[in-house]
Design a protein around this motif. Structure first.
Motif, PDB file in Angstrom:
ATOM      1  N   MET A 171      33.473  42.231  52.278  1.00  0.00           N
ATOM      2  CA  MET A 171      32.261  41.420  52.290  1.00  0.00           C
ATOM      3  C   MET A 171      32.340  40.448  53.452  1.00  0.00           C
ATOM      4  SD  MET A 171      29.505  41.414  50.476  1.00  0.00           S
ATOM      5  CE  MET A 171      30.000  42.051  48.896  1.00  0.00           C
ATOM      6  N   THR A 172      31.216  40.201  54.089  1.00  0.00           N
ATOM      7  CA  THR A 172      31.227  39.328  55.254  1.00  0.00           C
ATOM      8  C   THR A 172      31.429  37.877  54.849  1.00  0.00           C
ATOM      9  OG1 THR A 172      28.846  39.056  55.166  1.00  0.00           O
ATOM     10  CG2 THR A 172      29.676  40.839  56.510  1.00  0.00           C
ATOM     11  N   ILE A 173      31.909  37.096  55.774  1.00  0.00           N
ATOM     12  CA  ILE A 173      32.129  35.681  55.508  1.00  0.00           C
ATOM     13  C   ILE A 173      31.479  34.840  56.591  1.00  0.00           C
ATOM     14  CG2 ILE A 173      34.246  35.979  54.205  1.00  0.00           C
ATOM     15  CD1 ILE A 173      35.159  34.890  57.366  1.00  0.00           C
ATOM     16  N   ALA A 174      30.422  35.352  57.179  1.00  0.00           N
ATOM     17  CA  ALA A 174      29.761  34.608  58.251  1.00  0.00           C
ATOM     18  C   ALA A 174      28.267  34.822  58.180  1.00  0.00           C
ATOM     19  CB  ALA A 174      30.282  35.052  59.615  1.00  0.00           C
ATOM     20  N   ALA A 175      27.524  33.843  58.643  1.00  0.00           N
ATOM     21  CA  ALA A 175      26.075  33.950  58.731  1.00  0.00           C
ATOM     22  C   ALA A 175      25.717  34.863  59.891  1.00  0.00           C
ATOM     23  CB  ALA A 175      25.487  32.554  58.935  1.00  0.00           C
TER      24      ALA A 175
ATOM     25  N   SER B  72      15.534  52.090  34.924  1.00  0.00           N
ATOM     26  CA  SER B  72      14.597  52.475  35.985  1.00  0.00           C
ATOM     27  C   SER B  72      14.391  51.407  37.035  1.00  0.00           C
ATOM     28  CB  SER B  72      13.244  52.858  35.369  1.00  0.00           C
ATOM     29  OG  SER B  72      12.700  51.775  34.639  1.00  0.00           O
ATOM     30  N   ALA B  73      14.618  50.137  36.701  1.00  0.00           N
ATOM     31  CA  ALA B  73      14.373  49.054  37.663  1.00  0.00           C
ATOM     32  C   ALA B  73      15.519  48.887  38.655  1.00  0.00           C
ATOM     33  CB  ALA B  73      14.160  47.741  36.912  1.00  0.00           C
ATOM     34  N   LEU B  74      16.593  49.626  38.502  1.00  0.00           N
ATOM     35  CA  LEU B  74      17.790  49.405  39.309  1.00  0.00           C
ATOM     36  C   LEU B  74      17.593  49.838  40.764  1.00  0.00           C
ATOM     37  CD1 LEU B  74      20.815  48.620  39.380  1.00  0.00           C
ATOM     38  CD2 LEU B  74      21.337  50.989  38.771  1.00  0.00           C
ATOM     39  N   ALA B  75      18.115  49.043  41.671  1.00  0.00           N
ATOM     40  CA  ALA B  75      18.157  49.373  43.099  1.00  0.00           C
ATOM     41  C   ALA B  75      19.396  48.707  43.688  1.00  0.00           C
ATOM     42  CB  ALA B  75      16.898  48.893  43.818  1.00  0.00           C
ATOM     43  N   LEU B  76      19.806  49.160  44.865  1.00  0.00           N
ATOM     44  CA  LEU B  76      20.952  48.540  45.529  1.00  0.00           C
ATOM     45  C   LEU B  76      20.612  47.104  45.926  1.00  0.00           C
ATOM     46  CD1 LEU B  76      22.352  51.357  47.861  1.00  0.00           C
ATOM     47  CD2 LEU B  76      23.137  50.670  45.588  1.00  0.00           C
ATOM     48  N   HIS B  77      21.611  46.237  45.860  1.00  0.00           N
ATOM     49  CA  HIS B  77      21.416  44.837  46.222  1.00  0.00           C
ATOM     50  C   HIS B  77      21.875  44.541  47.641  1.00  0.00           C
ATOM     51  CE1 HIS B  77      21.961  44.199  41.646  1.00  0.00           C
ATOM     52  NE2 HIS B  77      20.688  44.363  41.946  1.00  0.00           N
ATOM     53  N   SER B  78      22.365  45.542  48.342  1.00  0.00           N
ATOM     54  CA  SER B  78      22.818  45.361  49.720  1.00  0.00           C
ATOM     55  C   SER B  78      21.756  45.895  50.680  1.00  0.00           C
ATOM     56  CB  SER B  78      24.145  46.099  49.940  1.00  0.00           C
ATOM     57  OG  SER B  78      24.085  47.424  49.443  1.00  0.00           O
ATOM     58  N   PRO B  79      21.710  45.370  51.910  1.00  0.00           N
ATOM     59  CA  PRO B  79      20.736  45.866  52.888  1.00  0.00           C
ATOM     60  C   PRO B  79      21.108  47.276  53.335  1.00  0.00           C
ATOM     61  CG  PRO B  79      22.218  44.296  53.914  1.00  0.00           C
ATOM     62  CD  PRO B  79      22.539  44.265  52.454  1.00  0.00           C
ATOM     63  N   ILE B  80      20.136  48.036  53.693  1.00  0.00           N
ATOM     64  CA  ILE B  80      20.357  49.429  54.090  1.00  0.00           C
ATOM     65  C   ILE B  80      21.335  49.531  55.253  1.00  0.00           C
ATOM     66  CG2 ILE B  80      18.334  49.409  55.618  1.00  0.00           C
ATOM     67  CD1 ILE B  80      19.764  52.379  53.580  1.00  0.00           C
ATOM     68  N   PHE B  81      21.382  48.509  56.093  1.00  0.00           N
ATOM     69  CA  PHE B  81      22.256  48.542  57.268  1.00  0.00           C
ATOM     70  C   PHE B  81      23.736  48.445  56.887  1.00  0.00           C
ATOM     71  CE2 PHE B  81      18.413  45.915  57.962  1.00  0.00           C
ATOM     72  CZ  PHE B  81      17.653  46.890  58.576  1.00  0.00           C
ATOM     73  N   ALA B  82      24.018  48.090  55.636  1.00  0.00           N
ATOM     74  CA  ALA B  82      25.406  47.995  55.180  1.00  0.00           C
ATOM     75  C   ALA B  82      25.828  49.204  54.367  1.00  0.00           C
ATOM     76  CB  ALA B  82      25.594  46.728  54.340  1.00  0.00           C
ATOM     77  N   ASP B  83      24.908  50.124  54.080  1.00  0.00           N
ATOM     78  CA  ASP B  83      25.167  51.148  53.068  1.00  0.00           C
ATOM     79  C   ASP B  83      25.506  52.531  53.614  1.00  0.00           C
ATOM     80  OD1 ASP B  83      24.727  49.311  51.076  1.00  0.00           O
ATOM     81  OD2 ASP B  83      22.598  49.770  50.885  1.00  0.00           O
TER      82      ASP B  83
ATOM     83  N   TYR C  91      23.224  35.394  54.496  1.00  0.00           N
ATOM     84  CA  TYR C  91      24.544  34.772  54.599  1.00  0.00           C
ATOM     85  C   TYR C  91      25.691  35.719  54.239  1.00  0.00           C
ATOM     86  CZ  TYR C  91      21.648  30.633  54.912  1.00  0.00           C
ATOM     87  OH  TYR C  91      20.707  29.724  55.305  1.00  0.00           O
ATOM     88  N   MET C  92      25.600  36.406  53.118  1.00  0.00           N
ATOM     89  CA  MET C  92      26.692  37.301  52.729  1.00  0.00           C
ATOM     90  C   MET C  92      26.735  38.568  53.579  1.00  0.00           C
ATOM     91  SD  MET C  92      26.755  37.012  48.562  1.00  0.00           S
ATOM     92  CE  MET C  92      27.971  38.317  48.460  1.00  0.00           C
ATOM     93  N   TYR C  93      25.571  39.064  53.950  1.00  0.00           N
ATOM     94  CA  TYR C  93      25.493  40.278  54.762  1.00  0.00           C
ATOM     95  C   TYR C  93      24.978  39.961  56.156  1.00  0.00           C
ATOM     96  CZ  TYR C  93      26.249  43.126  50.577  1.00  0.00           C
ATOM     97  OH  TYR C  93      26.792  43.719  49.456  1.00  0.00           O
ATOM     98  N   GLY C  94      25.339  38.786  56.664  1.00  0.00           N
ATOM     99  CA  GLY C  94      24.798  38.350  57.944  1.00  0.00           C
ATOM    100  C   GLY C  94      25.140  39.254  59.109  1.00  0.00           C
TER     101      GLY C  94
ATOM    102  N   LYS D 277      27.887  50.291  62.295  1.00  0.00           N
ATOM    103  CA  LYS D 277      28.388  50.044  60.942  1.00  0.00           C
ATOM    104  C   LYS D 277      29.911  50.102  60.881  1.00  0.00           C
ATOM    105  CE  LYS D 277      28.285  50.119  56.268  1.00  0.00           C
ATOM    106  NZ  LYS D 277      29.606  50.585  55.845  1.00  0.00           N
ATOM    107  N   ASP D 278      30.513  51.082  61.530  1.00  0.00           N
ATOM    108  CA  ASP D 278      31.958  51.253  61.465  1.00  0.00           C
ATOM    109  C   ASP D 278      32.683  50.044  62.043  1.00  0.00           C
ATOM    110  OD1 ASP D 278      34.277  52.737  60.824  1.00  0.00           O
ATOM    111  OD2 ASP D 278      34.475  53.328  62.910  1.00  0.00           O
ATOM    112  N   TYR D 279      32.205  49.546  63.174  1.00  0.00           N
ATOM    113  CA  TYR D 279      32.811  48.368  63.785  1.00  0.00           C
ATOM    114  C   TYR D 279      32.483  47.102  62.984  1.00  0.00           C
ATOM    115  CZ  TYR D 279      34.123  50.952  68.026  1.00  0.00           C
ATOM    116  OH  TYR D 279      34.704  51.816  68.916  1.00  0.00           O
ATOM    117  N   THR D 280      31.277  47.029  62.457  1.00  0.00           N
ATOM    118  CA  THR D 280      30.899  45.864  61.662  1.00  0.00           C
ATOM    119  C   THR D 280      31.771  45.752  60.424  1.00  0.00           C
ATOM    120  OG1 THR D 280      28.606  46.028  62.439  1.00  0.00           O
ATOM    121  CG2 THR D 280      28.999  44.707  60.476  1.00  0.00           C
ATOM    122  N   ASP D 281      32.065  46.885  59.795  1.00  0.00           N
ATOM    123  CA  ASP D 281      32.967  46.872  58.640  1.00  0.00           C
ATOM    124  C   ASP D 281      34.324  46.280  59.013  1.00  0.00           C
ATOM    125  OD1 ASP D 281      31.196  47.961  56.824  1.00  0.00           O
ATOM    126  OD2 ASP D 281      31.918  50.013  57.054  1.00  0.00           O
ATOM    127  N   GLN D 282      34.808  46.643  60.191  1.00  0.00           N
ATOM    128  CA  GLN D 282      36.109  46.134  60.611  1.00  0.00           C
ATOM    129  C   GLN D 282      36.081  44.615  60.732  1.00  0.00           C
ATOM    130  OE1 GLN D 282      37.712  48.010  64.112  1.00  0.00           O
ATOM    131  NE2 GLN D 282      39.695  46.999  63.903  1.00  0.00           N
TER     132      GLN D 282
END
Length: 597
Positions: A1-5, A221-232, A388-391, A401-406
């Motif tokens: 999980m990210t720790i920066a804005a 039925s109301a369930l969806a991912l809580h993360s942005p598509i760019f992180a998934d 903030y969490m997925y800044g 994505k691969d580099y961002t994960d790192q």
């Protein structure tokens, strides 16, 4: 999980490429010359280093220059670190005055990639953050890009077989045994199988549901991912640019089914894992399954990866007289849709993510909803979560994505920098959500801030839940539209009457238990026998360095692996068991994690 804005590039006082090149040259010279004094000058006093398999075949970290330099010098000699060069795939960028850069190097049998944050000091640039990770096994590259399989060979092949027939035979394992059996065909299981398959490790996924994706498809039925598509994005196949910004659970389920087919993963659906015992002499598992047709099949893999999550059966609290209830009661695991509860009274027991989402679903469909909050809950709006969490994960991202994960997983969990980062997120999000949080408090909802005010990540790393990414449920509470009974429990039911621990009474047509699930350990012990006795914890960072003790790395039981986690993290963490299993099978490292490598 990210720790920066969100990060913004800024101007550099020196060319960032030159800064990186000079630092790398000094690093290699210091390591080659064996000078810890010269090496120490390249790091700030509070520098951190986190490593994933680039040096030791494990996850490890060091906090502070003294510990970092000592271990880096030792391991660089032990593993013959060399060839430090800038990563041509990602140019260095300057963020808040610091050079953020990637570079490559090699150690025995491995090509590696590193991330470094270089800060200008009186003596030049020194590293504040270093993260190193295995990128490829040099003799065993992934079957991708230049190393991809042919598919069809364009030449004369007498007796040629057809692709579909070859795949059917491969998936059935009629003439062979899988080296790895992955239990669970969810996002973690498929990511793990994709990594192993790319490394040429015969892998079988067994999934108890009829279809891949049913573990999402069958949820409310109301369930969806809580993360942005760019992180998934998942390994090898990113989501298309036309994909929805938020992924509904049924859409994700269909994607997972397609993912398994597109990557030629071997999957047996409708297959139940029964139990397994470990043969110490043969160093393999005797693993029993019940197939979709009711027949039984015993498999003998050398490795078993559990990716079913860490939940056992639903947890239902003991309530006197629940069997007398004249309405209906259910656990969130059984709940689907609120349409038939319009005009009815519903009690939702619990105040976490599922409780909020289902309370919102019920209210949106016209139900009168009351939430029972026993303790406290950390609340952050989805907008603040993304900001903030997925800044790091944005549409106009600095890195892929691969580099961002790192970068996102570059800090040791227990480092002062990680702690400060989480506290900054919580503080910034609280200010962003001030109106929402004030409204919650005014309506009797009790807020939680996590250990040392580290929010959801701090709660998660301490083995606790009790958090809420607000999609609207919290807003409804703050506006008084969903009522709250705080600090009380449901203790008795008498017909349609509900009696609470404070003596108050209410009536309801529906009781919905959003009370979580029992622990995974009992399930593990009943299915894996003596082998499970070596496993005490999986997903709480309790080892001496604050890393997860048995997850995504060799566990205390040889051949038993665990791959839990969120959709966002599965792409990053699935690499490490795959590399380790491949290295074990090729004789690069020993099977026993306690043996010296």
């Amino acid at each position: 999980m990210t720790i920066a804005a969100p990060l913004e590039k800024s101007a550099a006082s020196n060319d960032p490429g030159d800064v990186l090149a000079d630092w790398l040259e000094a690093l290699e010279n210091a390591l080659r010359g064996g000078s810890t004094e010269a090496l120490a000058r390249l790091f700030l006093p509070d520098a951190t280093w986190r490593d994933f398999l680039a040096f030791e075949w494990d996850h490890s970290n060091r906090i502070g220059r003294e510990a970092l330099v000592e271990r880096l010098a030792e391991w660089s000699t032990k593993w013959h670190a060399s060839g430090f060069v800038p990563d041509e795939g990602q140019a260095p960028v300057v963020i808040d005055g610091a050079v953020n850069a990637f570079f490559r190097f090699r150690t025995d049998e491995r090509s590696n990639r590193a991330f470094v944050v270089l800060v200008q000091s009186d003596e030049g640039y020194a590293a504040a953050v270093l993260q190193t990770q295995l990128d490829a096994l040099e003799r065993f590259p992934e079957r991708s890009r230049h190393h991809r399989r042919d598919g069809k060979v364009y030449e004369v092949v007498p007796g040629r077989t057809r692709w579909a027939d070859d795949r059917a035979k491969e998936s059935s394992f009629t003439d062979s045994e899988p080296v790895v059996v992955v239990i669970g065909g969810g996002h973690n299981g498929l990511a793990q199988a994709a990594r192993l398959t790319a490394l040429g490790v015969p892998t079988l996924v067994i999934e108890k549901n009829e279809r891949i994706g049913d573990n999402w498809r069958k949820r409310y039925s109301a369930l969806a991912l809580h993360s942005p598509i760019f992180a998934d994005d998942q390994p090898y196949i990113p989501f298309p640019d036309t994909w929805t910004a938020h992924t509904p659970k049924d859409k994700l389920a269909d994607w997972m089914e397609s993912y398994a087919k597109l990557l030629d993963l071997n999957v047996w659906t409708g297959t139940e894992f029964l139990d397994a015992d470990y043969d110490e002499d043969a160093q393999r598992w005797n693993l029993r399954t019940r197939l979709a047709d009711g027949s039984f099949r015993e498999l003998h893999p050398r490795h078993v990866v559990i990716t079913t999550g860490l939940n056992g059966p639903p947890r239902i609290p003991e309530v006197r007289g629940l069997d007398t209830f004249t309405g209906e009661w259910a656990h969130t695991g059984e709940y689907q849709h609120a349409s038939r509860w319009a005009g009815k009274r519903a009690i939702v027991i619990g105040a976490g993510v599922s409780a909020h989402e289902l309370a919102q679903d019920l209210w949106e469909q016209g139900a009168d909803v009351t939430m029972l909050q026993r303790s406290s809950t950390y609340v952050i709006s989805l907008e603040a979560t993304f900001k903030y969490m997925y800044g790091l994960y944005t549409q106009d991202k600095i890195w892929t994505k691969d580099y961002t994960d790192q970068v996102a997983f570059s800090l040791p969990n227990r480092s002062p920098a990680a702690l400060a980062g989480l506290q900054n997120i919580v503080a910034a999000a609280a200010e962003h959500d001030r109106e929402l949080l004030d409204g919650l408090t005014a309506n009797g909802f009790k807020l939680e801030w996590g250990p040392d005010k580290t929010g959801v990540i701090g709660l998660h790393m301490s083995g606790k839940d009790g958090y809420q990414f607000d999609l609207g449920g919290s807003r409804l509470i703050a506006e008084g539209k969903i009522k709250v009974k705080q600090g009380v429990e449901l203790v008795e039911v008498d017909g349609e009457t509900l009696i609470f621990s404070d003596g108050s009474r209410d009536r309801a047509d529906l009781i919905l238990f959003a009370t979580g699930y029992v622990q995974f350990w009992d399930y593990l012990k009943t299915r894996f026998g003596k082998a499970a006795e070596k496993i005490d914890r999986i997903y709480v960072p309790t080892d001496d360095q604050g890393e997860y003790p048995n997850a995504w790395r060799r566990s205390a039981q040889p051949g038993l692996w665990f791959g839990p986690g969120f959709v966002q993290s599965s792409s990053f963490f699935s690499k490490w068991p795959a590399f380790l299993i491949k290295a074990i099978e090729e004789g690069i490292i020993p099977r026993d994690p306690d043996a010296s490598a």
